[in-house]
Structures are given as structure tokens and as C-alpha cells.
Write a protein that holds these residues in place. Structure first.
Motif, PDB file in Angstrom:
ATOM      1  N   GLY A  59     -16.485  43.058 -73.240  1.00  0.00           N
ATOM      2  CA  GLY A  59     -17.343  41.220 -73.604  1.00  0.00           C
ATOM      3  C   GLY A  59     -18.382  41.152 -72.163  1.00  0.00           C
ATOM      4  N   ARG A  60     -17.179  41.581 -71.601  1.00  0.00           N
ATOM      5  CA  ARG A  60     -17.872  41.366 -69.204  1.00  0.00           C
ATOM      6  C   ARG A  60     -19.268  41.434 -69.512  1.00  0.00           C
ATOM      7  NH1 ARG A  60     -15.712  37.691 -65.170  1.00  0.00           N
ATOM      8  NH2 ARG A  60     -14.474  39.178 -64.182  1.00  0.00           N
ATOM      9  N   ALA A  61     -19.469  41.988 -68.301  1.00  0.00           N
ATOM     10  CA  ALA A  61     -20.844  42.855 -67.684  1.00  0.00           C
ATOM     11  C   ALA A  61     -20.033  43.622 -66.837  1.00  0.00           C
ATOM     12  CB  ALA A  61     -21.212  41.765 -65.894  1.00  0.00           C
ATOM     13  N   LYS A  62     -20.374  44.547 -67.595  1.00  0.00           N
ATOM     14  CA  LYS A  62     -19.517  45.868 -67.287  1.00  0.00           C
ATOM     15  C   LYS A  62     -19.032  46.424 -65.609  1.00  0.00           C
ATOM     16  CE  LYS A  62     -20.176  46.774 -71.258  1.00  0.00           C
ATOM     17  NZ  LYS A  62     -19.240  45.874 -72.131  1.00  0.00           N
ATOM     18  N   LEU A  63     -19.932  45.744 -65.050  1.00  0.00           N
ATOM     19  CA  LEU A  63     -19.280  45.983 -63.157  1.00  0.00           C
ATOM     20  C   LEU A  63     -17.808  45.200 -63.471  1.00  0.00           C
ATOM     21  CD1 LEU A  63     -19.534  47.156 -59.947  1.00  0.00           C
ATOM     22  CD2 LEU A  63     -20.978  45.843 -59.651  1.00  0.00           C
ATOM     23  N   ASP A  64     -18.222  43.464 -63.934  1.00  0.00           N
ATOM     24  CA  ASP A  64     -16.689  42.825 -63.747  1.00  0.00           C
ATOM     25  C   ASP A  64     -15.878  43.628 -64.533  1.00  0.00           C
ATOM     26  OD1 ASP A  64     -18.449  41.345 -62.254  1.00  0.00           O
ATOM     27  OD2 ASP A  64     -19.213  40.171 -64.035  1.00  0.00           O
ATOM     28  N   HIS A  65     -15.826  44.049 -65.808  1.00  0.00           N
ATOM     29  CA  HIS A  65     -15.533  45.242 -66.933  1.00  0.00           C
ATOM     30  C   HIS A  65     -14.175  46.349 -65.884  1.00  0.00           C
ATOM     31  CE1 HIS A  65     -14.316  46.470 -70.827  1.00  0.00           C
ATOM     32  NE2 HIS A  65     -13.127  46.862 -69.997  1.00  0.00           N
ATOM     33  N   VAL A  66     -15.482  47.228 -64.929  1.00  0.00           N
ATOM     34  CA  VAL A  66     -14.383  47.720 -64.197  1.00  0.00           C
ATOM     35  C   VAL A  66     -13.565  47.046 -62.843  1.00  0.00           C
ATOM     36  CG1 VAL A  66     -15.152  49.512 -62.333  1.00  0.00           C
ATOM     37  CG2 VAL A  66     -16.108  49.396 -64.131  1.00  0.00           C
ATOM     38  N   ARG A  67     -13.924  45.788 -62.570  1.00  0.00           N
ATOM     39  CA  ARG A  67     -13.268  45.370 -61.638  1.00  0.00           C
ATOM     40  C   ARG A  67     -12.113  45.563 -62.368  1.00  0.00           C
ATOM     41  NH1 ARG A  67     -18.199  42.833 -60.160  1.00  0.00           N
ATOM     42  NH2 ARG A  67     -18.798  44.102 -57.756  1.00  0.00           N
ATOM     43  N   ASP A  68     -12.241  44.192 -62.914  1.00  0.00           N
ATOM     44  CA  ASP A  68     -10.577  43.739 -64.260  1.00  0.00           C
ATOM     45  C   ASP A  68      -9.549  44.694 -64.525  1.00  0.00           C
ATOM     46  OD1 ASP A  68     -12.057  41.334 -63.806  1.00  0.00           O
ATOM     47  OD2 ASP A  68     -12.320  40.860 -66.346  1.00  0.00           O
ATOM     48  N   ILE A  69      -9.885  46.222 -65.042  1.00  0.00           N
ATOM     49  CA  ILE A  69      -9.632  47.107 -65.791  1.00  0.00           C
ATOM     50  C   ILE A  69      -8.553  47.167 -63.834  1.00  0.00           C
ATOM     51  CG2 ILE A  69      -8.868  49.154 -65.889  1.00  0.00           C
ATOM     52  CD1 ILE A  69     -11.986  49.011 -68.072  1.00  0.00           C
ATOM     53  N   GLY A  70      -9.452  47.767 -62.981  1.00  0.00           N
ATOM     54  CA  GLY A  70      -7.968  47.833 -61.636  1.00  0.00           C
ATOM     55  C   GLY A  70      -7.757  47.287 -61.067  1.00  0.00           C
ATOM     56  N   ALA A  71      -7.630  45.562 -61.616  1.00  0.00           N
ATOM     57  CA  ALA A  71      -6.918  44.921 -61.175  1.00  0.00           C
ATOM     58  C   ALA A  71      -5.753  44.670 -62.015  1.00  0.00           C
ATOM     59  CB  ALA A  71      -7.834  43.894 -61.165  1.00  0.00           C
ATOM     60  N   LEU A  72      -5.264  45.416 -62.783  1.00  0.00           N
ATOM     61  CA  LEU A  72      -4.374  45.572 -63.628  1.00  0.00           C
ATOM     62  C   LEU A  72      -2.985  46.205 -62.960  1.00  0.00           C
ATOM     63  CD1 LEU A  72      -5.956  46.268 -67.168  1.00  0.00           C
ATOM     64  CD2 LEU A  72      -4.995  44.766 -66.434  1.00  0.00           C
ATOM     65  N   PRO A  73      -1.889  45.528 -62.643  1.00  0.00           N
ATOM     66  CA  PRO A  73      -1.091  45.755 -62.341  1.00  0.00           C
ATOM     67  C   PRO A  73      -1.067  47.761 -62.201  1.00  0.00           C
ATOM     68  CG  PRO A  73      -1.080  43.168 -62.735  1.00  0.00           C
ATOM     69  CD  PRO A  73      -1.860  44.128 -62.770  1.00  0.00           C
ATOM     70  N   ALA A  74      -0.342  47.848 -63.503  1.00  0.00           N
ATOM     71  CA  ALA A  74       0.090  49.551 -63.229  1.00  0.00           C
ATOM     72  C   ALA A  74      -1.147  50.394 -63.176  1.00  0.00           C
ATOM     73  CB  ALA A  74      -0.228  49.227 -66.045  1.00  0.00           C
ATOM     74  N   VAL A  75      -2.567  49.732 -63.735  1.00  0.00           N
ATOM     75  CA  VAL A  75      -3.932  50.389 -62.863  1.00  0.00           C
ATOM     76  C   VAL A  75      -3.947  50.961 -61.891  1.00  0.00           C
ATOM     77  CG1 VAL A  75      -6.131  51.268 -63.546  1.00  0.00           C
ATOM     78  CG2 VAL A  75      -5.006  50.359 -65.437  1.00  0.00           C
ATOM     79  N   ALA A  76      -3.638  49.644 -60.947  1.00  0.00           N
ATOM     80  CA  ALA A  76      -3.805  49.773 -59.691  1.00  0.00           C
ATOM     81  C   ALA A  76      -2.618  50.553 -59.178  1.00  0.00           C
ATOM     82  CB  ALA A  76      -4.009  48.784 -59.161  1.00  0.00           C
ATOM     83  N   GLU A  77      -1.609  50.606 -59.453  1.00  0.00           N
ATOM     84  CA  GLU A  77      -0.837  51.814 -58.511  1.00  0.00           C
ATOM     85  C   GLU A  77      -0.684  53.139 -59.435  1.00  0.00           C
ATOM     86  OE1 GLU A  77       4.408  51.745 -59.827  1.00  0.00           O
ATOM     87  OE2 GLU A  77       3.659  50.313 -60.663  1.00  0.00           O
ATOM     88  N   ARG A  78      -0.819  53.882 -60.422  1.00  0.00           N
ATOM     89  CA  ARG A  78      -1.540  54.660 -60.971  1.00  0.00           C
ATOM     90  C   ARG A  78      -2.763  55.232 -59.821  1.00  0.00           C
ATOM     91  NH1 ARG A  78      -1.007  52.761 -66.235  1.00  0.00           N
ATOM     92  NH2 ARG A  78      -2.730  52.997 -66.582  1.00  0.00           N
ATOM     93  N   TRP A  79      -3.915  53.817 -60.107  1.00  0.00           N
ATOM     94  CA  TRP A  79      -4.843  54.714 -59.129  1.00  0.00           C
ATOM     95  C   TRP A  79      -4.016  54.698 -57.263  1.00  0.00           C
ATOM     96  CZ3 TRP A  79      -9.681  55.107 -60.285  1.00  0.00           C
ATOM     97  CH2 TRP A  79     -10.911  55.674 -59.110  1.00  0.00           C
ATOM     98  N   GLN A  80      -3.151  53.877 -56.838  1.00  0.00           N
ATOM     99  CA  GLN A  80      -2.472  54.353 -55.024  1.00  0.00           C
ATOM    100  C   GLN A  80      -2.044  55.375 -55.324  1.00  0.00           C
ATOM    101  OE1 GLN A  80      -2.762  51.821 -52.567  1.00  0.00           O
ATOM    102  NE2 GLN A  80      -2.149  53.682 -51.429  1.00  0.00           N
ATOM    103  N   ALA A  81      -1.357  55.811 -56.885  1.00  0.00           N
ATOM    104  CA  ALA A  81      -0.978  57.079 -56.469  1.00  0.00           C
ATOM    105  C   ALA A  81      -1.445  58.345 -56.529  1.00  0.00           C
ATOM    106  CB  ALA A  81       0.306  57.187 -57.389  1.00  0.00           C
ATOM    107  N   ALA A  82      -2.380  58.473 -57.000  1.00  0.00           N
ATOM    108  CA  ALA A  82      -3.184  59.122 -57.542  1.00  0.00           C
ATOM    109  C   ALA A  82      -4.565  59.663 -56.222  1.00  0.00           C
ATOM    110  CB  ALA A  82      -4.426  59.291 -59.226  1.00  0.00           C
ATOM    111  N   ARG A  83      -5.102  58.430 -55.975  1.00  0.00           N
ATOM    112  CA  ARG A  83      -6.266  58.494 -54.619  1.00  0.00           C
ATOM    113  C   ARG A  83      -5.406  58.571 -53.579  1.00  0.00           C
ATOM    114  NH1 ARG A  83     -10.655  60.649 -56.142  1.00  0.00           N
ATOM    115  NH2 ARG A  83     -12.291  59.177 -55.370  1.00  0.00           N
ATOM    116  N   GLY A  84      -4.201  57.674 -53.440  1.00  0.00           N
ATOM    117  CA  GLY A  84      -3.611  57.609 -51.932  1.00  0.00           C
ATOM    118  C   GLY A  84      -4.737  56.517 -51.768  1.00  0.00           C
ATOM    119  N   ARG A  85      -5.461  55.507 -52.306  1.00  0.00           N
ATOM    120  CA  ARG A  85      -5.502  53.849 -51.196  1.00  0.00           C
ATOM    121  C   ARG A  85      -6.007  53.416 -52.364  1.00  0.00           C
ATOM    122  NH1 ARG A  85      -9.493  58.740 -51.181  1.00  0.00           N
ATOM    123  NH2 ARG A  85     -11.248  58.255 -52.585  1.00  0.00           N
ATOM    124  N   PRO A  86      -6.185  52.187 -52.536  1.00  0.00           N
ATOM    125  CA  PRO A  86      -6.106  51.004 -53.128  1.00  0.00           C
ATOM    126  C   PRO A  86      -7.248  51.240 -54.097  1.00  0.00           C
ATOM    127  CG  PRO A  86      -6.653  49.736 -50.332  1.00  0.00           C
ATOM    128  CD  PRO A  86      -6.331  51.570 -50.973  1.00  0.00           C
TER     129      PRO A  86
END
Length: 279
Positions: A59-86
Motif C-alpha cells: 500500500g505504500r509508495a513503491k520506493l518507500d516499500h523497497v526501503r521498508d523491506i530492506g529495513a527489516l532486521p532479517a533482510v538487512a542481515e541477509r543483505w549485508q551477508a550477501a553484498r558485503g555492505r549495508p
């Protein structure tokens, strides 16, 4: 001390406008297009996200939606592990750029009208109600959806997209205010907002209008029409009640299974207005 009279104005007229969400409310039963596009976009960067994670900010604007998904602690942790950066703003913009063409393709493929949508809009127009829409979709995404919806019999008088205004998207009321202005729809008590997400409900509340939420056709249920109809009556009822509870706790004035049931709600809203009651 002399008491002073305070005038309190009360609108007692009819509903003049109804503003709908798009995906999950009028098209795309289950709001399936955004979920798949978000999951594919994150997967393109080597990060898997679940359906629940993809749906969370719906329901959020899609750019905000991307931000919100990436801000989820579990997703942020997986992103850091996969990409080597926050997952910082540069990463947000990269995922969003990947997401948009995917969303354009999936939205166009999921543009079937929800049963009863065209008839509900026609019934409202027959009683003089103007029809508008707000959406978390951008103009580019809506260009793939609106013509297909119109070919099936639904074309709102105005649609305001997430990128049509500067500043915050839903649940902020800016999109809805712009739609109301374009429709010449006022006061807020004469307007009804209909959507399928908490962001939709809060958008309506923040604009001071009546907020109606659909329970069976949108993101809260998250099922295609075929999947919904395959449920047992007991399971369907239980899931509908759970969705209604979440949306009611968010502040929805009314919940209905789908937009086919909206004309009865408009009757109820006008009965409240006739008694001088406001949202």
C-alpha cells in the motif's frame, strides 16, 4: 462568567465521491503483482525475501516499500551477508531501478478486474458519486494497468499516482487530497476511501474521510480468485475475519469482503451523515 455559544457545523448531505485503491481492490485479486516483483528484484541482488516480507509494507509508495523491506532486521542481515555492505540509500535506489520494469510487466499481466468492481463503480455513478483512485504505483506502472481496466469497464475520473506529488506517500493524505481536489469533492465527510491495506485505511483516516477496507480480494488475504474459491467455507471465513480484525484495528470504519459489497456501505455512511455523524 457568561457562557458563549459555539457553532459546530455538521455535514448531512450525501456521499459525493469514492476514491479507490487499485491493486487488490479493483484489479489484481490478492495483490499478486507487487509481491512477485519485489521478490524478483531482491533476488536479482542475491537476497531472498519471503512473501510475508514482500507484503509487509503493501500500500505504500513503491520506493518507500523497497526501503521498508530492506529495513527489516532479517533482510538487512541477509543483505549485508550477501553484498558485503549495508542496505543504504544507494542500495535502495539500485533495487528500485531493477524493480520498476519488473512491476510494469507483472502489473500489466495482473490487470483483470476483481468481480463486481465495474458494477460497483457504475452503481455509484448512477447515484451521482464521483469516482477517483490513489495508488502506490507510479505513472509508468499505471500505464500498463489503466488501459486494460478501462477495456473491462472501469475507468475512474482521476487517478493520482505515487510519483504525482512531492513528499510522503501513503499513509500520508497528500494523494487523497489531490484526488479530492481534482474531483471537486468536499467536505471530507462526504468522501469514502476504499482499499485493501493498512496504508489505505490510514490514508483515509489522515484525510478525515470514511475509510472502508476489503478483506478477501487484497493483500491481507493474498490469494488469487481461484485460490480463494478453493478454500473450505470454514477456512475462508476464518481468514476473512482475521483480515477484518487487522484492518479494523488499523481504524477502518467498515470492512467488506470486496467492492461488490460497497453500495450497502454507502447507504450506511449516508445514514450516519443524516444523523450528523462524521468520520
Amino acid at each position: 462568567m457568561t457562557a458563549s455559544f459555539v457553532y459546530r457545523r455538521s455535514y448531512r448531505g450525501p456521499v459525493v465521491a469514492c476514491v479507490f485503491d487499485w491493486a487488490g481492490t479493483m484489479v489484481d485479486h490478492g495483490s499478486l503483482a507487487p509481491t512477485s516483483a519485489f521478490r524478483e528484484a531482491f533476488a536479482a541482488f542475491g537476497v531472498a525475501i519471503s512473501e510475508a516480507e514482500a507484503r509487509g509494507p503493501m500500500g505504500r509508495a513503491k520506493l518507500d516499500h523497497v526501503r521498508d523491506i530492506g529495513a527489516l532486521p532479517a533482510v538487512a542481515e541477509r543483505w549485508q551477508a550477501a553484498r558485503g555492505r549495508p542496505f543504504d540509500e544507494n542500495e535502495v535506489q539500485a533495487v528500485y531501478a531493477d524493480f520498476i520494469p519488473r512491476q510494469v510487466a507483472t502489473a500489466g499481466a495482473h490487470a483483470d478486474l476483481i468481480p463486481g468492481a465495474a458494477d460497483a463503480a457504475a452503481a455509484l455513478r448512477a447515484r451521482g458519486v464521483r469516482i477517483g483512485a490513489t495508488t502506490g504505483y507510479t505513472r509508468a506502472i499505471m500505464a500498463a494497468v489503466a488501459p486494460r481496466a478501462e477495456a473491462q469497464g472501469y475507468a475512474p475520473d482521476v487517478t493520482v499516482c505515487a510519483d504525482d506529488i512531492a513528499g510522503r506517500g501513503r499513509p500520508a493524505p497528500g494523494l487523497l487530497f489531490q484526488a479530492m481536489t481534482a474531483l471537486d469533492a468536499w467536505p471530507p465527510a462526504a468522501v469514502v476511501k476504499v482499499g485493501d491495506t493498512v496504508a489505505d485505511v490510514e490514508e483515509g483516516l489522515n484525510a478525515g474521510v470514511w475509510s472502508v477496507a476489503v478483506t478477501e480480494t487484497g493483500s491481507e488475504m493474498g490469494l488469487s480468485l481461484a485460490e480463494l474459491e478453493a478454500l473450505t467455507p470454514e477456512d475462508r471465513a476464518a481468514r476473512r475475519l482475521a483480515a477484518a480484525d487487522r484492518l479494523t484495528r488499523a481504524g477502518a470504519h467498515f470492512t467488506i469482503p470486496g467492492v461488490a459489497d460497497l453500495p450497502e456501505v454507502i447507504d450506511a455512511v449516508e445514514a450516519h451523515l443524516a444523523r450528523g455523524e462524521t468520520p
